[in-house]
Design a protein around this motif. Structure first.
Motif, mmCIF file in Angstrom:
data_model
loop_
_atom_site.group_PDB
_atom_site.id
_atom_site.type_symbol
_atom_site.label_atom_id
_atom_site.label_comp_id
_atom_site.label_asym_id
_atom_site.label_seq_id
_atom_site.Cartn_x
_atom_site.Cartn_y
_atom_site.Cartn_z
ATOM 1 N N GLY A 27 0.814 -1.211 0.100
ATOM 2 C CA GLY A 27 -0.006 0.039 0.157
ATOM 3 C C GLY A 27 0.595 1.138 0.061
ATOM 4 O O GLY A 27 0.511 2.281 -0.516
ATOM 5 N N ALA A 28 2.069 1.150 0.867
ATOM 6 C CA ALA A 28 2.741 2.463 0.800
ATOM 7 C C ALA A 28 3.703 2.722 -0.595
ATOM 8 O O ALA A 28 3.835 3.682 -1.119
ATOM 9 N N CYS B 23 3.175 1.021 -3.627
ATOM 10 C CA CYS B 23 2.296 1.138 -5.050
ATOM 11 C C CYS B 23 0.881 1.675 -4.850
ATOM 12 O O CYS B 23 0.310 1.797 -5.759
ATOM 13 N N GLY B 24 0.642 2.279 -3.495
ATOM 14 C CA GLY B 24 -0.753 2.965 -3.501
ATOM 15 C C GLY B 24 -1.887 1.894 -3.104
ATOM 16 O O GLY B 24 -1.878 0.804 -3.274
ATOM 17 N N VAL B 25 -2.822 2.634 -2.307
ATOM 18 C CA VAL B 25 -3.628 1.472 -1.870
ATOM 19 C C VAL B 25 -4.550 0.893 -2.837
ATOM 20 O O VAL B 25 -5.289 -0.080 -2.507
ATOM 21 N N ALA C 37 -2.742 -2.316 -3.547
ATOM 22 C CA ALA C 37 -2.468 -3.147 -2.414
ATOM 23 C C ALA C 37 -3.568 -4.294 -2.351
ATOM 24 O O ALA C 37 -4.516 -4.139 -3.039
ATOM 25 N N PRO D 99 -4.942 10.271 -3.460
ATOM 26 C CA PRO D 99 -4.310 9.100 -3.068
ATOM 27 C C PRO D 99 -3.100 9.170 -1.910
ATOM 28 O O PRO D 99 -2.724 8.177 -1.292
ATOM 29 N N GLU D 100 -2.439 10.504 -1.848
ATOM 30 C CA GLU D 100 -1.191 10.747 -1.169
ATOM 31 C C GLU D 100 -1.307 10.334 0.289
ATOM 32 O O GLU D 100 -0.666 9.847 0.995
ATOM 33 N N ARG E 212 -1.789 6.710 1.110
ATOM 34 C CA ARG E 212 -0.536 6.128 1.107
ATOM 35 C C ARG E 212 0.380 6.473 2.217
ATOM 36 O O ARG E 212 1.031 5.477 2.677
ATOM 37 N N GLN F 80 -0.604 4.284 5.012
ATOM 38 C CA GLN F 80 -0.219 2.784 4.670
ATOM 39 C C GLN F 80 1.438 2.712 5.542
ATOM 40 O O GLN F 80 1.821 1.814 5.952
ATOM 41 N N CYS G 241 -3.812 9.734 7.654
ATOM 42 C CA CYS G 241 -4.085 10.900 6.795
ATOM 43 C C CYS G 241 -3.939 12.159 7.211
ATOM 44 O O CYS G 241 -3.308 13.386 6.721
#
Length: 138
Positions: A41-42, A44-46, A49, A72-73, A76, A79, A124
């Protein structure tokens, strides 16, 4: 590209269940799986994942179209924070420091629970705070 807000919340719900089972069983193997999920997730992005893929393939088609999106940041970054605590917990469980495994896993569980149940993503919010602080320094 923005992501469906329901995806990270679904991932947080699955993560909550996984981490609760880890706390009950003390399973380092299950915590290793969750650590890998956080890593993906960290990195490649949630949405890429494991739980994001599960949401996209199995859950989202059964729901109506998304009505809210988010950048998305922040998820991420969350994650990455989860990865830190899961890895710390894994170190505790594998090296015999059960207190460290419990404490770190419990912290990750608390954050996942807040997101799953209340829609409050602690990681977040940390991301936004860090962004405000670093933008102010420039």
């Amino acid at each position: 590209m923005d992501i469906d807000v329901r995806g990270p919340r679904f991932g947080a719900a699955v993560t909550t269940v996984v981490l609760a089972v880890v706390l009950v069983t003390g399973s380092a193997w299950l915590l290793a799986w969750q650590t890998l999920a956080f890593l993906l997730g960290a990195a490649c992005g949630v949405s890429r994942a494991p739980y994001g893929l599960l949401f996209r393939k199995a859950v989202r088609p059964r729901l109506g179209p998304p009505t809210a999106f988010e950048a998305p940041e922040p998820p991420r970054f969350a994650q990455a924070v989860g990865l830190f605590f899961a890895a710390l917990g894994l170190v505790g469980y594998t090296l015999g420091a059960g207190w460290l495994g419990l404490a770190a896993t419990g912290a990750a569980l608390a954050a996942a629970f807040l997101n799953a149940v209340f829609g409050y993503c602690l990681g977040c919010e940390m991301y936004l705070l860090v962004r405000r602080m670093t933008v102010g320094l420039k």
